[in-house]
Each structure stands twice: as structure tokens, then as C-alpha cells.
Scaffold this active site. Structure first.
Site, PDB file in Angstrom:
ATOM      1  N   ARG A  22       0.835  -1.203   0.000  1.00 13.54           N
ATOM      2  CA  ARG A  22       0.000   0.000   0.000  1.00 13.54           C
ATOM      3  C   ARG A  22       0.861   1.240   0.000  1.00 13.54           C
ATOM      4  NH1 ARG A  22      -5.105  -1.279   3.842  1.00 13.54           N
ATOM      5  NH2 ARG A  22      -5.457  -3.151   2.622  1.00 13.54           N
ATOM      6  N   SER A 113      -8.253  -0.834   0.457  1.00  7.10           N
ATOM      7  CA  SER A 113      -9.294  -1.116   1.447  1.00  7.10           C
ATOM      8  C   SER A 113     -10.010   0.130   1.959  1.00  7.10           C
ATOM      9  CB  SER A 113      -8.682  -1.916   2.586  1.00  7.10           C
ATOM     10  OG  SER A 113      -9.679  -2.392   3.442  1.00  7.10           O
ATOM     11  N   HIS A 114      -9.873   0.395   3.246  1.00  3.19           N
ATOM     12  CA  HIS A 114     -10.609   1.490   3.887  1.00  3.19           C
ATOM     13  C   HIS A 114      -9.884   2.823   3.743  1.00  3.19           C
ATOM     14  CE1 HIS A 114      -7.667  -0.410   6.353  1.00  3.19           C
ATOM     15  NE2 HIS A 114      -7.537   0.705   7.035  1.00  3.19           N
ATOM     16  N   ASP A 277     -16.561  -1.572   3.583  1.00  3.53           N
ATOM     17  CA  ASP A 277     -15.415  -0.718   3.247  1.00  3.53           C
ATOM     18  C   ASP A 277     -15.112  -0.688   1.752  1.00  3.53           C
ATOM     19  OD1 ASP A 277     -14.373  -3.272   2.993  1.00  3.53           O
ATOM     20  OD2 ASP A 277     -12.390  -2.696   3.720  1.00  3.53           O
ATOM     21  N   ASP A 279     -13.102  -2.224  -0.328  1.00  7.39           N
ATOM     22  CA  ASP A 279     -13.052  -3.469  -1.096  1.00  7.39           C
ATOM     23  C   ASP A 279     -14.052  -4.515  -0.624  1.00  7.39           C
ATOM     24  OD1 ASP A 279     -11.516  -3.675   1.256  1.00  7.39           O
ATOM     25  OD2 ASP A 279     -10.301  -5.298   0.424  1.00  7.39           O
ATOM     26  N   ASP A 281     -14.615  -6.091   2.234  1.00  5.72           N
ATOM     27  CA  ASP A 281     -14.342  -7.203   3.151  1.00  5.72           C
ATOM     28  C   ASP A 281     -14.641  -6.863   4.611  1.00  5.72           C
ATOM     29  OD1 ASP A 281     -12.176  -5.520   3.379  1.00  5.72           O
ATOM     30  OD2 ASP A 281     -10.645  -7.060   3.024  1.00  5.72           O
ATOM     31  N   ARG A 282     -14.878  -5.582   4.906  1.00  4.95           N
ATOM     32  CA  ARG A 282     -15.202  -5.215   6.290  1.00  4.95           C
ATOM     33  C   ARG A 282     -16.686  -4.939   6.447  1.00  4.95           C
ATOM     34  NH1 ARG A 282     -10.600  -1.411   8.914  1.00  4.95           N
ATOM     35  NH2 ARG A 282      -8.793  -2.513   8.068  1.00  4.95           N
ATOM     36  N   THR A 344      -2.547 -10.101  13.649  1.00  2.00           N
ATOM     37  CA  THR A 344      -3.418  -9.251  12.828  1.00  2.00           C
ATOM     38  C   THR A 344      -3.210  -9.525  11.338  1.00  2.00           C
ATOM     39  OG1 THR A 344      -3.488  -7.520  14.479  1.00  2.00           O
ATOM     40  CG2 THR A 344      -3.850  -6.834  12.211  1.00  2.00           C
ATOM     41  N   GLU A 363     -11.818 -10.129  13.167  1.00  5.15           N
ATOM     42  CA  GLU A 363     -10.854  -9.156  13.662  1.00  5.15           C
ATOM     43  C   GLU A 363     -11.599  -7.954  14.231  1.00  5.15           C
ATOM     44  OE1 GLU A 363      -6.873  -8.923  11.495  1.00  5.15           O
ATOM     45  OE2 GLU A 363      -8.327  -8.829   9.889  1.00  5.15           O
ATOM     46  N   GLU A 364     -10.970  -7.311  15.207  1.00  4.26           N
ATOM     47  CA  GLU A 364     -11.585  -6.142  15.835  1.00  4.26           C
ATOM     48  C   GLU A 364     -11.764  -4.977  14.857  1.00  4.26           C
ATOM     49  OE1 GLU A 364      -9.556  -3.316  15.940  1.00  4.26           O
ATOM     50  OE2 GLU A 364      -8.008  -4.586  15.021  1.00  4.26           O
ATOM     51  N   SER A 365     -11.049  -5.037  13.734  1.00  6.01           N
ATOM     52  CA  SER A 365     -11.096  -3.954  12.754  1.00  6.01           C
ATOM     53  C   SER A 365     -12.279  -4.077  11.797  1.00  6.01           C
ATOM     54  CB  SER A 365      -9.789  -3.938  11.970  1.00  6.01           C
ATOM     55  OG  SER A 365      -9.565  -5.220  11.401  1.00  6.01           O
ATOM     56  N   LYS A 376     -12.010 -12.001   4.643  1.00 10.16           N
ATOM     57  CA  LYS A 376     -13.139 -11.503   5.402  1.00 10.16           C
ATOM     58  C   LYS A 376     -14.177 -11.002   4.408  1.00 10.16           C
ATOM     59  CE  LYS A 376     -10.658  -7.184   6.574  1.00 10.16           C
ATOM     60  NZ  LYS A 376      -9.259  -7.394   6.170  1.00 10.16           N
ATOM     61  N   ARG A 496      -1.570   1.890  17.158  1.00 10.32           N
ATOM     62  CA  ARG A 496      -2.888   1.442  17.590  1.00 10.32           C
ATOM     63  C   ARG A 496      -2.811   1.002  19.040  1.00 10.32           C
ATOM     64  NH1 ARG A 496      -5.220   1.631  12.784  1.00 10.32           N
ATOM     65  NH2 ARG A 496      -4.550   0.377  10.996  1.00 10.32           N
TER      66      ARG A 496
HETATM   67  C1  VG1 Z   1      -5.579  -3.261   9.446  1.00 14.25           C
HETATM   68  C2  VG1 Z   1      -6.416  -3.973  10.492  1.00 14.25           C
HETATM   69  C3  VG1 Z   1      -6.339  -5.469  10.281  1.00 14.25           C
HETATM   70  C4  VG1 Z   1      -6.781  -5.806   8.852  1.00 14.25           C
HETATM   71  C5  VG1 Z   1      -5.961  -5.011   7.853  1.00 14.25           C
HETATM   72  C6  VG1 Z   1      -6.458  -5.199   6.443  1.00 14.25           C
HETATM   73  O1  VG1 Z   1      -4.227  -3.629   9.588  1.00 14.25           O
HETATM   74  O2  VG1 Z   1      -5.992  -3.632  11.783  1.00 14.25           O
HETATM   75  O3  VG1 Z   1      -7.138  -6.115  11.239  1.00 14.25           O
HETATM   76  O4  VG1 Z   1      -6.624  -7.173   8.595  1.00 14.25           O
HETATM   77  O5  VG1 Z   1      -6.030  -3.619   8.151  1.00 14.25           O
HETATM   78  O6  VG1 Z   1      -7.804  -4.849   6.359  1.00 14.25           O
HETATM   79  P1  VG1 Z   1      -3.139  -2.722  10.341  1.00 14.25           P
HETATM   80  O7  VG1 Z   1      -1.829  -3.415  10.146  1.00 14.25           O
HETATM   81  O8  VG1 Z   1      -3.218  -1.361   9.747  1.00 14.25           O
HETATM   82  O9  VG1 Z   1      -3.577  -2.692  11.769  1.00 14.25           O
HETATM   83  V1  VG1 Z   1      -8.471  -4.309   4.922  1.00 14.25           V
HETATM   84  O10 VG1 Z   1     -10.079  -4.258   5.042  1.00 14.25           O
HETATM   85  O11 VG1 Z   1      -7.272  -3.626   4.289  1.00 14.25           O
HETATM   86  O12 VG1 Z   1      -8.302  -5.510   3.817  1.00 14.25           O
HETATM   87 CO    CO Z   2     -10.925  -4.002   3.263  1.00 14.34          CO
END
Ligand code: VG1
Ligand code: CO
Length: 543
Positions: A22, A113-114, A277, A279, A281-282, A344, A363-365, A376, A496
Site C-alpha cells: 500500500r 481497502s478502507h 469498506d 473493497d 471485506d469489512r 493481525t 478481527e476487531e477492525s 473476510k 494502535r
Molecule cells: C488493518 C487492520 C487489520 C486488517 C488489515 C487489512 O491492519 O488492523 O485487522 O486485517 O487492516 O484490512 P493494520 O496493520 O493497519 O492494523 V483491509 O479491510 O485492508 O483488507
Molecule cells: Co478491506
């Protein structure tokens, strides 16, 4: 079209993080940047000669351009076929499903992603293997190694694939199959859930809002919720994917999905609210007047999954990432099934799912999923919730109250401090790491430390070890704090702080999360001398 071999040199910093590579979009747009990484992915998986791949993305700025480059590189490297979502769109779970359904050799998913999208925002590329799941660490390590020694890449010059029409075309010798991004995924969902029961729920006047946040889930939610399930039109909001997600962060949490949050907390809120989100998956799950934390959502889904056809015969086990609250462990214990605690990132669930050790993961995210794919899956979680609501005929608030009465409550919050200078973030982590061994019995604020360590994971399936996965501190009174640095940010470091407190027999009339966690916040900030080291007095995002 002509095959070209382009001379290149290694580009620094192409190390995949928690979920692929990323970077800022402009970084990806630099000459050779995307090409170097894609060729390195191909190298890491032993080339793509005669292989079949899936390619698609979340529709953000640079999505289609990147896909055209990848197609030309796949063709030049001898791939036999690439399956692409129409107009370059595929949600992450839909891509995972296509990889599995068509037994391809893997796929490339383009998403950050987000993270926001646009020329001045973020872009990303991840590779998923033949099981449909994110490349495991040995493979991402091999990718990174290849980026450091690359000398050339192969690409077809000229020409472009037509991504707008469903059907099959050729790019040089390679077949390009453009598919409807939604069709196969929607069919899979119908095999998992009782669509009839959910349709009856909606027909009965149960109201719902789904905020697609101008990201990839829009077409999926429209087709499944408003189409197959008969939710009234207009219930899916922001359903058209936009290259810049309408200027927002496509991050389904109370901060970035505030309009939905506000509606769900209002007087005449719908019965159920959800968002997903960039993509897809959330997921975020809300009831009238109540926000369900992702950790609680995993626990409730685990406790009730048997109400949906796909999980009627029970679960093999439940897996959660380490910072996720222990709520799902309590459910697993009661059900007499295995529970797992992984680092994670979804890549760590793949082996457990493949081996049949875990059925649900979370996951908590805001990520939840099951063994139906190897990612996910936001919409899947929403549909499982709907299936449960259709069977239990209770409100979300009542389901949560019942759950906490039965299992106790894990209050939970995460504080994110974004774009912290990397050296300061490392100082916070290094200082705490250095003191872990001496923390037990010491008191910070009003809390006494009982134990502290750095999380290291031994994969029970392949025996591999992943160390340095987060610093954990437990305190008297059921409190736990975790600190780790994000592996998905694109600017400085993101610290975090994950905050959890377990309370027995709590109910919805009990403490609010902020009050319940206040002593822990004070203890962690004092323990890490956080404000003095970072200069930060408040988190940028609290979820
Ligand atoms: C974050 C989240 C993690 C998740 C990852 C990808 O990672 O904390 O739980 O799997 O994003 O999610 P990090 O390393 O920033 O804490 V997503 O929806 O990008 O696919
Ligand atoms: Co995502």
C-alpha cells in the site's frame, strides 16, 4: 502487440504489509513501480506461465490503468487466462470466491481497502493464492526479496483489453474473460443463508439501511439486498462506486460512517444498519440505538451461526486476531469447540480454514468471515446477521443484552494515532518492549499489571512462527491493553492502542464503553509516557 522486456532496477520500500503493498497513488503511478512489484509477485510464485489468474479491484482511482498493465504483464509472462471483473470491479471476497470456484492459480486484488482513494490518496496491490486467501508470509517475503534484485520485467506493448463487456477476448495468446462481478458471489450467498426467511423478514416491515460508502459493495448490496431479498429500493445508500469514494474514507466505523451512525441513533431509526469498506471485506453492524463492536459481532455470530443453513451442523472452531476481544473465546468454550488467536491480518486464518480447524474468523477492525471464502467478507456478515434476526425475531439490542447476560461483556475500544513520525512511534514501542519483563505487580494510574509480553504466533498447521506481533499488558480487574504499529498506513506510523475490559453479567443498562475503559486509558498513557514521547494528546480516530 509485441512482447517487450524492459530493463529496470530495484525500487526501495516494496515490502508488503498487513494486506499487500500500500502506497500513495502517485507512488504507484511512477514509471516501473507497479511493474516491478507485479513482476516480483510473479517471480515469488514461480512464474505465471500457463497459469490462470483472477484480477479485479475496488474501483478506486488508477484501478483500470493498473489492471491493463497487469493484463499486459500476465500475457507477456505466458499466463493462459485471466478472469477480470467487468469494468475492473471485484470485491475482495468475490475475488477470493472466483479464485476458488474456477480453481485458478491465484489472483491480484487492487485496493487500499478502507484508505481513501484519488490521485493524492492511496492505492494497493495484494496477491491471493490458489486457496483464495492472502499470500502467506513466506510468499510475501519472497515477493519482497524479488523486488530487491529485479533487473527486468516483461510486458506486451500496445493494445488494451475491453473490460466493459462480459465475455471472452484475447490479449496476445492470453484469454481475457470478463465476468459479472456480482453473479457468482450472489449465488454463493444464496447457498449459505435462508433467503426465504430474510425475504419474509423484510416483507414483514423490518427496515434496514446499508451504506456502501461509494465503494465496491454497492452493486453487490443492490443485487442481493434490494434485488434477491426484496428490501425496498433506496435502502442501499451510496451504492455507486466512485474513484474517490465521494471524497470520504470508505471505512465502516462510527467515525467515517457517521451519517449512518446518526440515523441509527435517531428517534425513528431503522431496525438494522450496516456498512462496508472500500473493497467489501469489512462490515459495521448497528441496531436501532446500538453499535455492535466487531469483537462482539464475531461472538454473536459464533453463538448463533447454527441458525443459518450453512452452519446448521455447528462450527469446527472460531479464530480471532490477537487484539480482538476475548468475547468469541467464551462462546467457543461454551460450545465446546476450539478457539484460536492469530496475529493481525487475514493471511493468518488461511491455514486454519484450509485445515478445517476454524469455521468462523474475525478481527476487531470490522472483519468477519468463514470458510466459504478465504477473505473476510462484509456482506456475508450482514447476511448472517439478517438470517439470525429473521430466526430469533428479536431486536439487535435485545440479542446483545441476552448475549452479555449469558457470556459477560468485553468492553472494547481502539485508539489510533495516525501519521506519527516513525522514530517517535518506534520509541513508544521500544520503551515498552524493554520494560515488559519488569512490569508485573507495578501500578499505573489505578491499575496493577498482572502480566505483559510480546505476542508471537506458532501456526498449528504449518509450524511457522511469526514474532513481534504486538505488545500486551494485562491488569487486575479483567483489563488488557495491546499496542502495535499498523502495517497498512502510507504516511509515517500509525500507533494502535487496543483497550479491553471484561465484566461478568453486564447488561445494556450498565456502563458505557468510554467510562468502563477510562481507568485503562489512564494506565496505558501513564505506562508509556505517551503524551511526552509523541506530543499527541488525543487519538485521531477512536472506534
Ligand atoms: C488493518 C487492520 C487489520 C486488517 C488489515 C487489512 O491492519 O488492523 O485487522 O486485517 O487492516 O484490512 P493494520 O496493520 O493497519 O492494523 V483491509 O479491510 O485492508 O483488507
Ligand atoms: Co478491506
Amino acid at each position: 502487440m509485441k512482447l517487450e522486456t524492459v530493463t529496470t532496477t530495484p525500487i526501495e520500500g516494496q515490502k508488503p504489509g498487513t494486506s499487500g503493498l500500500r502506497k500513495k497513488t502517485r507512488v504507484f503511478m511512477q514509471p516501473h513501480y507497479l511493474e516491478n512489484f507485479v513482476q516480483s509477485v510473479f517471480t515469488a510464485i514461480g512464474g505465471v506461465e500457463a497459469k490462470t489468474l483472477v484480477v479485479g479491484g475496488d474501483g478506486r482511482f488508477f484501478n483500470v490503468e493498473a489492471i491493463q498493465t497487469i493484463l499486459k504483464m500476465a500475457a507477456a509472462n505466458g499466463a493462459s487466462k485471466v478472469i477480470v471483473g467487468q469494468n475492473g470491479l471485484l470485491s475482495t471476497p468475490a475475488a477470493s470466491h472466483l479464485i476458488r470456484k474456477n480453481k485458478t492459480d491465484g489472483g491480484l486484488i487492487l485496493s487500499a481497502s478502507h484508505n481513501p482513494g484519488g490521485i493524492d490518496e492511496d492505492f494497493g496491490v495484494k496477491f491471493n493464492g490458489a486457496n483464495g486467501g492472502p499470500a502467506v508470509e513466506t510468499v510475501t517475503d519472497a515477493m519482497f526479496a524479488a523486488t530487491q534484485t529485479i533487473t527486468e520485467y516483461k510486458i506486451m506493448s500496445g493494445g488494451a483489453a475491453d473490460l466493459g463487456t462480459v465475455g471472452t477476448t484475447q490479449l496476445g495468446e492470453m484469454v481475457v474473460q470478463v465476468v459479472d462481478p456480482v453473479e457468482d458471489y450472489a449465488a454463493l450467498m444464496e447457498t449459505l443463508f435462508d433467503f426465504g426467511a430474510i425475504r419474509a423478514l423484510f416483507a414483514d416491515g423490518f427496515t434496514m439501511r446499508f451504506d456502501a460508502m461509494h465503494a465496491v459493495t454497492g452493486p453487490y448490496a443492490k443485487a442481493i439486498l434490494e434485488g434477491a431479498l426484496g428490501l425496498p429500493e433506496g435502502s442501499v445508500l451510496n451504492a455507486v462506486p466512485l474513484p474517490d469514494f465521494g471524497g470520504g474514507h470508505p471505512d465502516p466505523n462510527p467515525v467515517w460512517a457517521k451519517p449512518l451512525m446518526d440515523e441509527m441513533m435517531s428517534q425513528d431509526a431503522p431496525d438494522f444498519g450496516a456498512a462496508s469498506d472500500g473493497d467489501g471485506d469489512r462490515n459495521m453492524v448497528l441496531g436501532r440505538g446500538i453499535y455492535v463492536t466487531p469483537s462482539d459481532s464475531l461472538a454473536v455470530l459464533a453463538a448463533n451461526a447454527h441458525l443459518a443453513p450453512a452452519y446448521a451442523s455447528g462450527l469446527a472452531g472460531v479464530a480471532r486476531s490477537m487484539p480482538t476481544s476475548g468475547a468469541s473465546d467464551r462462546v467457543a468454550e461454551k460450545l465446546g469447540i476450539a478457539s484460536f488467536e492469530t496475529p493481525t491480518g487475514w493471511k493468518f486464518f488461511g491455514n486454519l480454514l484450509d485445515a478445517g480447524k476454524a469455521t468462523l474468523c474475525g478481527e476487531e477492525s470490522a472483519g468477519t468471515g468463514s470458510d466459504h471464502v478465504r477473505e473476510k467478507d462484509g456482506l456475508w456478515a450482514v447476511l448472517l446477521w439478517l438470517n439470525i434476526l429473521a430466526v430469533r425475531k428479536q431486536s439487535v439490542a435485545d440479542i446483545m443484552a441476552d448475549h452479555w447476560r449469558e457470556f459477560g461483556r468485553n468492553y472494547y475500544s481502539r485508539y489510533d494515532y495516525e501519521a506519527v513520525p516513525a522514530d517517535l512511534a518506534n520509541t513508544v514501542m521500544d520503551n515498552l518492549r524493554g520494560r515488559l519483563a519488569d512490569l508485573a505487580e507495578k501500578t499505573f494510574g489505578d491499575l496493577r499489571v498482572t502480566a505483559a509480553d510480546e505476542f508471537s504466533y506458532l501456526d498449528p498447521v504449518d509450524g511457522s512462527t511469526s514474532s513481534g506481533q504486538g505488545l500486551r499488558v494485562w491488569f487486575d480487574g479483567g483489563y488488557r491493553a495491546v499496542l502495535r504499529l499498523s502495517g497498512t498506513g502510507t504516511e509515517g506510523a500509525t500507533i494502535r492502542i487496543y483497550l479491553e475490559r471484561y465484566v461478568e453479567f453486564a447488561d445494556t443498562n450498565g456502563l458505557d464503553a468510554e467510562t468502563a475503559l477510562q481507568p485503562l486509558v489512564a494506565a496505558v498513557l501513564s505506562l508509556t509516557d505517551f503524551e511526552a514521547v509523541t506530543g499527541r494528546t488525543a487519538p485521531d480516530v477512536t472506534t
